[in-house]
Design a protein around this motif. Structure first.
Motif, PDB file in Angstrom:
ATOM      1  N   GLY A 265      11.597  -6.277   1.538  1.00 39.30           N
ATOM      2  CA  GLY A 265      10.520  -7.601   1.489  1.00 39.30           C
ATOM      3  C   GLY A 265       8.886  -7.186   2.256  1.00 39.30           C
ATOM      4  O   GLY A 265       8.095  -8.231   1.770  1.00 39.30           O
ATOM      5  N   THR A 266       8.713  -6.127   2.735  1.00 38.60           N
ATOM      6  CA  THR A 266       8.408  -6.576   4.132  1.00 38.60           C
ATOM      7  C   THR A 266       6.760  -6.126   2.945  1.00 38.60           C
ATOM      8  O   THR A 266       5.453  -6.539   3.512  1.00 38.60           O
ATOM      9  N   ASN A 268       5.978  -7.634   0.357  1.00 34.32           N
ATOM     10  CA  ASN A 268       5.583  -8.894   0.305  1.00 34.32           C
ATOM     11  C   ASN A 268       4.736  -9.326   1.321  1.00 34.32           C
ATOM     12  O   ASN A 268       3.306  -9.701   0.664  1.00 34.32           O
ATOM     13  N   ARG A 269       4.753  -9.042   2.341  1.00 32.51           N
ATOM     14  CA  ARG A 269       4.134  -9.551   3.672  1.00 32.51           C
ATOM     15  C   ARG A 269       2.963  -9.152   3.722  1.00 32.51           C
ATOM     16  O   ARG A 269       1.804  -9.374   4.082  1.00 32.51           O
ATOM     17  N   LEU A 270       3.117  -7.645   3.328  1.00 33.78           N
ATOM     18  CA  LEU A 270       0.886  -6.857   2.979  1.00 33.78           C
ATOM     19  C   LEU A 270       0.147  -7.021   1.719  1.00 33.78           C
ATOM     20  O   LEU A 270      -0.302  -7.259   2.579  1.00 33.78           O
ATOM     21  N   ILE A 271       1.565  -6.748   1.421  1.00 31.96           N
ATOM     22  CA  ILE A 271       0.781  -7.554  -0.148  1.00 31.96           C
ATOM     23  C   ILE A 271      -0.453  -8.928   0.200  1.00 31.96           C
ATOM     24  O   ILE A 271      -1.355  -8.981  -0.841  1.00 31.96           O
ATOM     25  N   VAL A 272       0.086  -9.759   0.633  1.00 31.28           N
ATOM     26  CA  VAL A 272       0.179 -11.145   0.565  1.00 31.28           C
ATOM     27  C   VAL A 272      -0.745 -11.618   1.234  1.00 31.28           C
ATOM     28  O   VAL A 272      -2.284 -12.164   1.754  1.00 31.28           O
ATOM     29  N   ALA A 273      -0.618 -10.065   2.672  1.00 26.39           N
ATOM     30  CA  ALA A 273      -2.544 -10.012   3.851  1.00 26.39           C
ATOM     31  C   ALA A 273      -3.396 -10.038   3.538  1.00 26.39           C
ATOM     32  O   ALA A 273      -3.370  -9.112   1.923  1.00 26.39           O
ATOM     33  N   PRO A 274      -4.499 -10.113   4.027  1.00 22.87           N
ATOM     34  CA  PRO A 274      -6.146  -9.451   3.854  1.00 22.87           C
ATOM     35  C   PRO A 274      -6.016  -8.396   4.089  1.00 22.87           C
ATOM     36  O   PRO A 274      -6.866  -7.724   4.892  1.00 22.87           O
ATOM     37  N   ILE A 275      -5.162  -7.309   3.477  1.00 17.80           N
ATOM     38  CA  ILE A 275      -5.063  -6.202   3.255  1.00 17.80           C
ATOM     39  C   ILE A 275      -5.382  -5.710   1.833  1.00 17.80           C
ATOM     40  O   ILE A 275      -4.356  -5.646   0.834  1.00 17.80           O
ATOM     41  N   ARG A 277      -4.785  -3.142  -1.216  1.00 16.64           N
ATOM     42  CA  ARG A 277      -3.230  -1.506  -1.961  1.00 16.64           C
ATOM     43  C   ARG A 277      -4.025  -0.622  -1.464  1.00 16.64           C
ATOM     44  O   ARG A 277      -3.083   0.187  -0.697  1.00 16.64           O
TER      45      ARG A 277
END
Lengths: 428, 281
Positions: A265-266, A268-275, A277
């Protein structure tokens, strides 16, 4: 870029926290390279004898006797050869040195007080300078035997003194003072020897012979231009193989970690962060690339300082970068194929081990039968090994390096594009 | 304000979210209540921009949730423990903070605040793998608060948590509300929704069945209150829409009252009335 570096640093940190990953990425390849290198080089605790080729052009009793003494010596493992063959063996790095006993060796060998010391022509692999001194010393030690032989037999000694006195008298080269001195000295020595022979006592000459100024041998070194087409030592073969195992460890580890980001699930954190793909994928790719560079650096430092492997640094960097790009691409491709850690590990292991087997990561390419070498062209492992070997012992020019480098880059780019297109980051 | 309009999402033949529309006001705790597989997580995934909707729209203070600006305002606490177990609590927070451009001079204080907020300050240097389930859940929350988001999406944050950690999480949620945060909280525990939420949406099979405050939902869909009075005249049970009046009348008609039981409807009853099923079916 800061975020990509943060992702990379995190992955490298995770890699070092995983003891199994560290073992298979850093330790196992070293063990592999060291053990197999030692086995193939015969340095695994066995004989340390230097492999030399010996050429007897004189073919006299004395020359044959000297050849036998070299063969019997612990310091050498001897191959008898023709002059041409012996030189070729040294040029190709198959033997450390050759010894040539030229015509007249036997005559000089017999002459203790006159003539020249017996000459031995020695050609040494210039890259084996460390062994050169040891080799010359060992040869000299064998040369001393001729004095022992001469002086341990008083009858032979008297005969030798008679021959020498006659030769001195007939010689035009020897100055008059020397002729006078030796004419005075040698008869007295003969008298002493006859007296000793009459007493039937144990004969010794000049104490332990320490005062004898005469050279046991005349060692004439010959320059050899090495045209080596084979590896200098077995580690030159096993280090690239070890590097491949290390790189495969990185690829498996990072492919699993990419899938793990999704299952944990980490991701998901990355995708939701301002970064973006792209940054996420780039961070993972950079982590895998840097880990590969780290293991290549470590293994080659060990190879250089401990195992004596020499290489061309710019070409090594080229090989490392090209194989890094190739295997990062493959890592992305494998990660895109699987949804669970177990399946990605299975797919990656199966593919890489097979590629490793046919690509020379287990059996060196040059000992493979022809048909297997042809198949190995389809393995990226083969091209990575060829690139590394090109920088170590194949003595590739930059043009020659381009073949494996471009193949590796092409595989890497195609696999990376396929992988990034197929991978679904949000798929948990 | 969060505005969701006619959201739809299909996964193959499964219509996971059907035409969901709702509005969440700033500073509210909004609960999305429904059984497992009802469409709560899919709804949250679309509201946070994690996945694309097939149709419909989400608006976060006028921003598309997938826009970069909106991402700085979103804090997501995923249903799973989305942490790196082999890293320490500080390493985890430091990494996630690095994704939000938190200035270096604020980084330490933000991490310290987040750890303190969830009661893990003294475990900052420990690896997450050594934490209990409850501690991991709390750190999971802390990792989402580092960048001080306006909208906090909590997807079943108490799943598998011990009562002590659950209470700590409840306190944290209420504290966040006091800080002015808007919280979207999914759960299948009606007690949690009833205790925490200002507004509740009841969702089942991807459809939003009812929406309102807890009181409104109980009044509209909870049914009548069950009253039971045990007196010298025996046990009397009846349903009431006006509890106080009905109770006074019942008490006046009895000389001796031994026991009174008033069972008000709860969200379980609301769900039962709306779907014909228990919430935990």
């Amino acid at each position: 870029m800061k975020k990509i570096v943060a992702l990379m640093k995190k992955d490298i940190k995770l890699l070092f926290r995983d003891k199994m990953a560290v073992f298979f990425t850093f330790v196992f390849p070293l063990i592999f390279a060291f053990i197999f290198g030692s086995i193939f080089s015969g340095d695994g605790g066995g004989s340390k004898a230097l492999k030399v080729a010996v050429v007897d052009l004189d073919q006299t009793e004395q020359s044959q006797q000297f050849v036998k003494s070299i063969e019997d010596a612990d310091e050498f493992t001897v191959t008898l050869a023709t002059e041409e063959k012996a030189k070729d063996l040294v040029r190709r790095g198959k033997r450390v040195a050759y010894f040539i006993l030229p015509k007249g060796f036997g005559e000089d060998y017999k002459g203790v007080f006159s003539g020249s010391p017996p000459e031995v022509l020695v050609g040494i692999d210039p890259s084996r300078t460390a062994e050169a001194g040891y080799l010359e010393g060992s040869l000299m030690k064998l040369g001393i035997n001729r004095f022992e032989q001469a002086f341990s037999d008083p009858s032979a000694m008297i005969e030798q003194l008679d021959t020498s006195m006659a030769e001195i008298q007939q010689s035009d080269d020897i100055p008059a003072e020397w002729k006078s001195l030796l004419g005075d000295y040698l008869p007295k020595m003969k008298q002493l020897t006859e007296q000793e022979l009459g007493d039937n006592s144990e004969f010794t000459f000049g104490g332990d012979g320490e005062a004898n100024p005469m050279m046991p041998l005349k060692v004439t070194k010959q320059e050899e231009v090495v045209q080596r087409s084979g590896p200098k030592n077995a580690f030159s073969i096993t280090i690239p193989q070890g590097v491949i195992w290390a790189i495969m460890g990185c690829v498996i580890g990072f492919a699993i970690s990419l899938v793990q980001e999704k299952t944990l699930g980490t991701m998901n954190r990355l995708i939701v962060a301002p970064i973006s793909r792209t940054q996420i994928v780039a961070g993972k790719a950079l982590g895998c690339f840097m880990a590969q560079i780290a293991v290549v650096t470590l293994l080659f430092l060990v190879a250089y300082f401990i195992l004596g492997v020499r290489f061309n640094l710019p070409k090594l960097v080229l090989a490392a970068v090209a194989s890094g790009v190739c295997f990062v691409g493959l890592m992305m491709f494998f990660a895109s194929l699987a949804k669970t850690e177990r399946s990605v590990a299975g797919i990656t292991n199966a593919f890489l081990v097979m590629m490793g087997m046919i690509g020379g990561a287990m059996i060196p390419l040059f000992v493979m039968p022809g048909w297997m070498q042809a198949i190995s062209n389809f393995s990226p492992v083969k091209w990575a090994i060829v690139a590394f070997e090109g920088a170590i012992w194949r003595n590739f020019s930059y043009t020659e390096m381009m073949t494996p480098v471009l193949i590796l880059l092409a595989i890497g780019v195609v696999a990376f594009i396929l992988g990034t297109r197929m991978v679904k980051l949000e798929e948990a | 304000m969060i505005q969701v309009e006619s959201l739809n999402k299909r996964f193959g033949n499964i219509h996971a979210v059907r035409d969901v529309s709702l509005e969440i006001h700033p500073g509210q705790i909004f609960g999305l209540l429904g059984p497992n597989g009802a469409g709560k997580s899919t709804s949250i995934s679309m509201m946070t921009g994690l996945i694309d909707a097939d149709s419909g729209s989400v608006n976060l203070s006028g921003l598309n949730p997938q826009s970069k600006e909106a991402r700085y305002k979103i804090g997501l606490i995923p249903q799973s423990i989305a942490l790196y177990e082999e890293l320490t609590a500080t390493d985890n927070l430091s990494f996630f903070a690095s994704l939000y451009d938190i200035p270096k001079n604020q980084l330490e204080s933000r991490m310290e605040w987040a750890l303190d907020f969830v009661g893990l300050k003294d475990r900052a240097g420990d690896r997450v793998s050594g934490f209990s389930g409850g501690m991991k859940r709390r750190l999971n929350l802390a990792a989402s608060l580092l960048h001080d988001p306006d909208y906090i999406f909590m997807d079943e944050p108490t799943a598998g948590v011990d009562p002590q950690s659950r209470n700590k999480l409840f306190d944290s949620v209420l504290e966040l509300k006091e800080l002015g945060k808007t919280i979207i909280y999914t759960t299948h525990y009606m007690e949690e929704a009833q205790k925490l939420c200002d507004q509740v949406g009841i969702i089942d099979h991807g459809q939003l069945l009812a929406l309102g405050t807890v009181g409104e939902l109980l009044n509209q869909h909870g049914g009548e209150t069950q009253i039971s009075i045990s007196s010298d005249q025996g046990v009397k049970e009846f349903k009431s829409n006006d509890v106080s009046n009905d109770l006074i009348q019942a008490l006046q008609s009895s000389d001796k009252v031994y026991d009174i039981s008033v069972n008000r409807p709860d969200l379980e009853a609301v769900f039962l009335n709306l779907t014909g099923r228990q919430l935990r079916d």
